[in-house]
Design a protein around this motif. Structure first.
Motif, short mmCIF file in Angstrom:
data_model
loop_
_atom_site.label_atom_id
_atom_site.label_comp_id
_atom_site.label_asym_id
_atom_site.label_seq_id
_atom_site.Cartn_x
_atom_site.Cartn_y
_atom_site.Cartn_z
N HIS A 24 -8.58 3.07 10.05
CA HIS A 24 -7.91 3.08 8.74
C HIS A 24 -7.53 4.51 8.39
O HIS A 24 -8.39 5.37 8.30
N MET A 25 -6.23 4.75 8.24
CA MET A 25 -5.72 6.09 7.95
C MET A 25 -5.32 6.17 6.48
O MET A 25 -4.59 5.30 5.98
N LYS A 26 -5.75 7.21 5.81
CA LYS A 26 -5.33 7.44 4.43
C LYS A 26 -3.92 7.99 4.42
O LYS A 26 -3.45 8.57 5.41
N SER A 27 -3.25 7.87 3.28
CA SER A 27 -1.91 8.45 3.16
C SER A 27 -2.05 9.96 3.06
O SER A 27 -2.94 10.48 2.39
N ARG A 28 -1.15 10.68 3.72
CA ARG A 28 -1.21 12.14 3.71
C ARG A 28 -0.41 12.73 2.56
O ARG A 28 -0.76 13.77 2.03
N GLU A 29 0.68 12.08 2.22
CA GLU A 29 1.52 12.58 1.14
C GLU A 29 1.61 11.53 0.05
O GLU A 29 1.33 10.35 0.26
N GLU A 30 2.04 11.95 -1.13
CA GLU A 30 2.22 11.00 -2.23
C GLU A 30 3.38 10.07 -1.92
O GLU A 30 4.40 10.48 -1.39
N GLY A 31 3.19 8.82 -2.22
CA GLY A 31 4.24 7.84 -1.97
C GLY A 31 4.18 7.22 -0.59
O GLY A 31 4.80 6.19 -0.35
N GLY A 61 -0.98 3.97 3.20
CA GLY A 61 -1.99 4.10 4.24
C GLY A 61 -1.67 3.17 5.39
O GLY A 61 -0.81 2.30 5.30
N GLN A 62 -2.37 3.35 6.50
CA GLN A 62 -2.09 2.56 7.69
C GLN A 62 -3.38 2.02 8.31
O GLN A 62 -4.44 2.61 8.13
N ILE A 63 -3.25 0.94 9.03
CA ILE A 63 -4.33 0.43 9.87
C ILE A 63 -3.82 0.47 11.30
O ILE A 63 -2.88 -0.23 11.65
N LEU A 64 -4.42 1.35 12.11
CA LEU A 64 -3.96 1.56 13.48
C LEU A 64 -4.93 0.94 14.48
O LEU A 64 -6.13 0.83 14.22
N LYS A 65 -4.41 0.54 15.62
CA LYS A 65 -5.23 0.09 16.75
C LYS A 65 -5.33 1.25 17.73
O LYS A 65 -4.32 1.75 18.21
#
Length: 190
Positions: A109-116, A119-123
């Motif tokens: 689970h990746m948090k968003s780096r910039e506003e807007g 986030g992502q869920i990566l394999k």
């Protein structure tokens, strides 16, 4: 009074001479010298907080020899992905683990780096211990242990014991190196 004179006589008879032990430092007798036998003590290198690894005396980790190399086709023989076939993409020699393409996928689970940005869920491909895989022959579709032999030209190669198929070939290594360079260029471009 007689007792006092007796006590006085005993003190006077006690004379302090230079040879007496009173007034000198007391040193206990030395025990017999014992020969210490030095045994090699393994030095431990810190890899992670919870993981220790034996090291050589020059503080380099003891690397394990593995039966798989980069670019080999392997079949998983134990674990959640048992029976799956893939190609080795990374090797970690210090703990004998490998990364196989499209096998042992974990969700990250990746948090968003910039506003807007959402986030992502990566394999992500996680490492597997090298003992959990066997080399695989695509032609005969069979998993086999690996053997070593020396060819007529003096070159030492690996081969599959069940099929006799030679794994190490110059064309295979060139293909693996080209693919690795392409992936590095793609990563650098992004």
């Amino acid at each position: 009074m007689a007792a006092i004179s007796n006590l006085h006589c005993s003190f006077t008879s006690l004379s302090l001479s230079s040879s007496s032990f009173l007034g000198t430092r007391f040193s206990p007798p030395c025990p017999p010298q014992v020969k210490l036998v030095e045994q090699p003590c393994p030095i431990v290198m810190k890899l992670k907080r919870w993981e220790r690894k034996k090291c050589k005396p020059n503080s380099l980790p003891i690397l394990q020899k593995m039966h798989v190399k980069l670019g080999d086709t392997v079949k998983v023989i134990s674990g959640r992905d048992k029976g799956k076939i893939g190609e080795v993409s990374k090797i970690f020699k210090h703990n004998s683990s490998i990364v196989v393409k499209e096998i042992n996928l974990k969700t990250k689970h990746m948090k968003s780096r910039e506003e807007g940005e959402p986030g992502q869920i990566l394999k992500v491909e996680a490492p597997i211990h090298s003992s959990n895989v066997m080399l695989y022959s695509k032609q005969k579709e069979v998993a086999s242990r690996v053997g070593h032999k020396i060819l007529e030209d003096g070159k030492r190669v690996r081969y599959l014991i069940k099929t006799g198929e030679i794994i190490d070939s110059a064309e295979e290594w060139k293909r693996v190196v080209k693919e690795k360079e392409k992936t590095e260029e793609l990563v650098a471009a992004t």
